[in-house]
Design a protein around this motif. Sequence first.
Motif, mmCIF file in Angstrom:
data_model
loop_
_atom_site.group_PDB
_atom_site.id
_atom_site.type_symbol
_atom_site.label_atom_id
_atom_site.label_comp_id
_atom_site.label_asym_id
_atom_site.label_seq_id
_atom_site.Cartn_x
_atom_site.Cartn_y
_atom_site.Cartn_z
ATOM 1 N N ASP A 9 26.701 41.642 48.324
ATOM 2 C CA ASP A 9 27.772 41.543 49.330
ATOM 3 C C ASP A 9 29.130 41.869 48.701
ATOM 4 O OD1 ASP A 9 28.684 40.873 52.020
ATOM 5 O OD2 ASP A 9 29.562 39.049 51.146
ATOM 6 N N PHE A 11 32.010 43.982 45.943
ATOM 7 C CA PHE A 11 32.693 45.284 45.875
ATOM 8 C C PHE A 11 31.799 46.391 45.296
ATOM 9 C CE2 PHE A 11 35.446 47.940 42.972
ATOM 10 C CZ PHE A 11 35.984 48.754 43.949
ATOM 11 N N CYS A 12 31.076 46.092 44.222
ATOM 12 C CA CYS A 12 30.171 47.104 43.645
ATOM 13 C C CYS A 12 28.783 47.053 44.292
ATOM 14 C CB CYS A 12 29.993 46.882 42.147
ATOM 15 S SG CYS A 12 31.482 47.044 41.152
ATOM 16 N N ASN A 32 25.045 34.608 47.359
ATOM 17 C CA ASN A 32 25.352 33.297 47.950
ATOM 18 C C ASN A 32 26.704 33.324 48.677
ATOM 19 O OD1 ASN A 32 27.040 33.415 45.776
ATOM 20 N ND2 ASN A 32 26.536 31.401 44.930
ATOM 21 N N ILE A 34 29.628 33.575 47.730
ATOM 22 C CA ILE A 34 30.682 32.732 47.161
ATOM 23 C C ILE A 34 31.992 33.496 46.975
ATOM 24 C CG2 ILE A 34 30.128 33.100 44.703
ATOM 25 C CD1 ILE A 34 30.641 30.037 44.339
ATOM 26 N N ASP A 74 21.752 31.116 45.675
ATOM 27 C CA ASP A 74 22.454 31.109 44.398
ATOM 28 C C ASP A 74 21.465 31.369 43.254
ATOM 29 O OD1 ASP A 74 23.912 30.333 42.110
ATOM 30 O OD2 ASP A 74 24.979 28.767 43.205
ATOM 31 N N ASN A 76 21.747 30.386 40.456
ATOM 32 C CA ASN A 76 21.663 29.160 39.669
ATOM 33 C C ASN A 76 20.587 28.213 40.199
ATOM 34 O OD1 ASN A 76 24.039 28.676 37.483
ATOM 35 N ND2 ASN A 76 24.567 30.221 38.995
ATOM 36 N N PHE A 96 24.586 42.071 39.804
ATOM 37 C CA PHE A 96 26.050 42.093 39.915
ATOM 38 C C PHE A 96 26.606 40.690 40.144
ATOM 39 C CE2 PHE A 96 25.161 46.360 41.952
ATOM 40 C CZ PHE A 96 26.017 47.154 41.214
ATOM 41 N N GLN A 99 30.837 35.648 38.604
ATOM 42 C CA GLN A 99 32.279 35.494 38.816
ATOM 43 C C GLN A 99 32.920 36.524 37.907
ATOM 44 O OE1 GLN A 99 35.655 35.508 38.898
ATOM 45 N NE2 GLN A 99 35.582 34.256 37.072
ATOM 46 N N ASN A 118 28.153 29.591 35.976
ATOM 47 C CA ASN A 118 27.643 30.476 37.023
ATOM 48 C C ASN A 118 27.013 31.732 36.402
ATOM 49 O OD1 ASN A 118 27.546 31.247 39.948
ATOM 50 N ND2 ASN A 118 28.823 32.944 39.221
ATOM 51 N N LEU A 142 24.993 44.080 34.931
ATOM 52 C CA LEU A 142 26.372 44.547 34.786
ATOM 53 C C LEU A 142 27.070 43.749 33.699
ATOM 54 C CD1 LEU A 142 27.745 46.833 36.414
ATOM 55 C CD2 LEU A 142 25.539 46.056 37.278
ATOM 56 N N TYR A 181 36.004 34.783 31.097
ATOM 57 C CA TYR A 181 35.102 35.635 31.902
ATOM 58 C C TYR A 181 34.421 36.674 31.015
ATOM 59 C CZ TYR A 181 33.836 40.038 33.959
ATOM 60 O OH TYR A 181 33.176 41.207 34.215
ATOM 61 N N LYS A 185 30.150 37.444 29.634
ATOM 62 C CA LYS A 185 29.323 38.666 29.579
ATOM 63 C C LYS A 185 28.726 38.854 28.185
ATOM 64 C CE LYS A 185 30.166 40.519 33.711
ATOM 65 N NZ LYS A 185 29.120 40.722 34.717
ATOM 66 N N GLN A 208 30.421 48.177 32.017
ATOM 67 C CA GLN A 208 31.207 48.954 32.973
ATOM 68 C C GLN A 208 32.702 48.788 32.700
ATOM 69 O OE1 GLN A 208 30.477 49.865 37.551
ATOM 70 N NE2 GLN A 208 31.077 47.754 37.310
ATOM 71 N N GLY A 209 33.441 49.876 32.864
ATOM 72 C CA GLY A 209 34.898 49.811 32.806
ATOM 73 C C GLY A 209 35.454 49.330 34.137
ATOM 74 N N THR A 237 42.366 44.672 40.618
ATOM 75 C CA THR A 237 42.319 45.306 39.290
ATOM 76 C C THR A 237 43.321 46.463 39.236
ATOM 77 O OG1 THR A 237 40.453 46.595 40.048
ATOM 78 C CG2 THR A 237 39.958 44.631 38.751
#
Length: 382
Positions: A9, A11-12, A32, A34, A74, A76, A96, A99, A118, A142, A181, A185, A208-209, A237
Amino acid sequence: MKIIIAGGDGFCGWPTALYLSKKGHDVSIVDNLIRRKWDEELHSNSITPLATLEERVAKWKELTGKEIRTYEGDLNHYDFLREVLKQEQPDAFVHFAEQRSAPYSMIDREHAVFTQTNNVVGTLNVLYGIKEIVPECHLIKLGTMGEYGTPNIEIEEGYIEIEHKGRKDVLPFPKQPNSFYHLSKVHDSHNIMFACKTWGIRATDLNQGIVYGLDTEETAMDPVLVNRLDYDGVFGTALNRFIIQSAIGHDLTVYGKGQQIRGFLNIRDTVRCIEIAAENPADNGEFRVFNQFTEEFSITDLAEMVQRVAKEEGIEVEVGKYDNPRIEAEEHFYRAVNTNLLDLGLEPFMLTDDVIKEILHAALTHKDRVVKENVLPNVTWK
Ligand code: NAD
Ligand code: USQ
């Protein structure tokens, strides 16, 4: 192929789900929702008005006859994830669902803990789910270029050959990220590498950039399919933010010296990179890393490009100088290898004046939705 898009759901994820569905893959979305709740928490919004996920997939079916199944839940929650994997039996799991904002992760202790829980626990659950239920499934995860930070040497794709005291080895490239964040990753990457080595899972980590743009061919088919477009100081961004700032006549918010260099790619290339990774799976036990960006720019270069293009459209904006809310190198060497995806057939969609104009026109259409108080950054690293 049967493909699960976790975070479908977002952006990517949303444009990727549509693109892979159009290409004939059997797609289902796990999310989920969120991200929509974080908008409420931050009193913010996508500049484009978003339909619900149900409305989105219903419109897609109406227009194309293709069904995208949705599972609201979720990562999780392991019992939920396990049931989805049992039911779907996916060939590929595109992950994807994290957070993804560095500022959000730096708000306070709670947001840092939430982000890492998360993201790291969600990914651990995905690894256990694949091991337990679909061991042949290819995990397409990702990651981010920010895992590497800004070292004073060229950044390789995941691994580097090092000679030390007369001996040589190929080792993971050093990671020096700049937020809790980005650190989440790094922790994910280590966990996935270990799971590949230990259980024989096949995985591709896509570092990913920064993604810019709004539409893909599919999301442009109908207003109900429109993608989200973030502009606020927490989730917006660099390049997309500058374009939206120019649409509302706001100074472009370059932080610090503005010589921060990053890798960028158009959302149209994100969807293609996922397809390439899915169609060329990693081997059993392989932890493969691709650097997923197409061009490198400094923040000031981008702001000046947006300023020039906006001027051609009759909009005058200043490139502002703002105190940097982050702790990061503001002037540094930056060069990163990105040949793996190109070698597999990626034909990059480059940043041009016309691409900026297209996003600018979309931003102008919806500029009244911008909550102006949310444009300046209000989260600091200190
Ligand atoms: P997004 O926030 O728009 O989408 C993420 C989606 O995942 C949201 O719909 C959210 O509801 C869902 N989600 C989050 N946690 C979840 C959980 N525990 N269980 C189920 N669903 C969950 O983010 P995006 O911009 O689409 O980014 C997608 C991925 O790509 C992220 O992992 C991000 O780190 C990575 N990435 C994004 C960019 C970028 O510029 N947008 C760049 C590099 C990497
Ligand atoms: N910046 C500005 N002005 C702004 C916004 C950002 O100068 O208005 C600067 C930041 O200080 C930073 C750079 O631009 O030096 C990039 O910031 P960003 O917010 O565009 O990107 P970042 O925080 O790195 O995060 C975004 C996504 C994240 C993804 C990452 C890819 O939110 O999910 O992982 O890009 S990368 O940067 O390659 O790690």
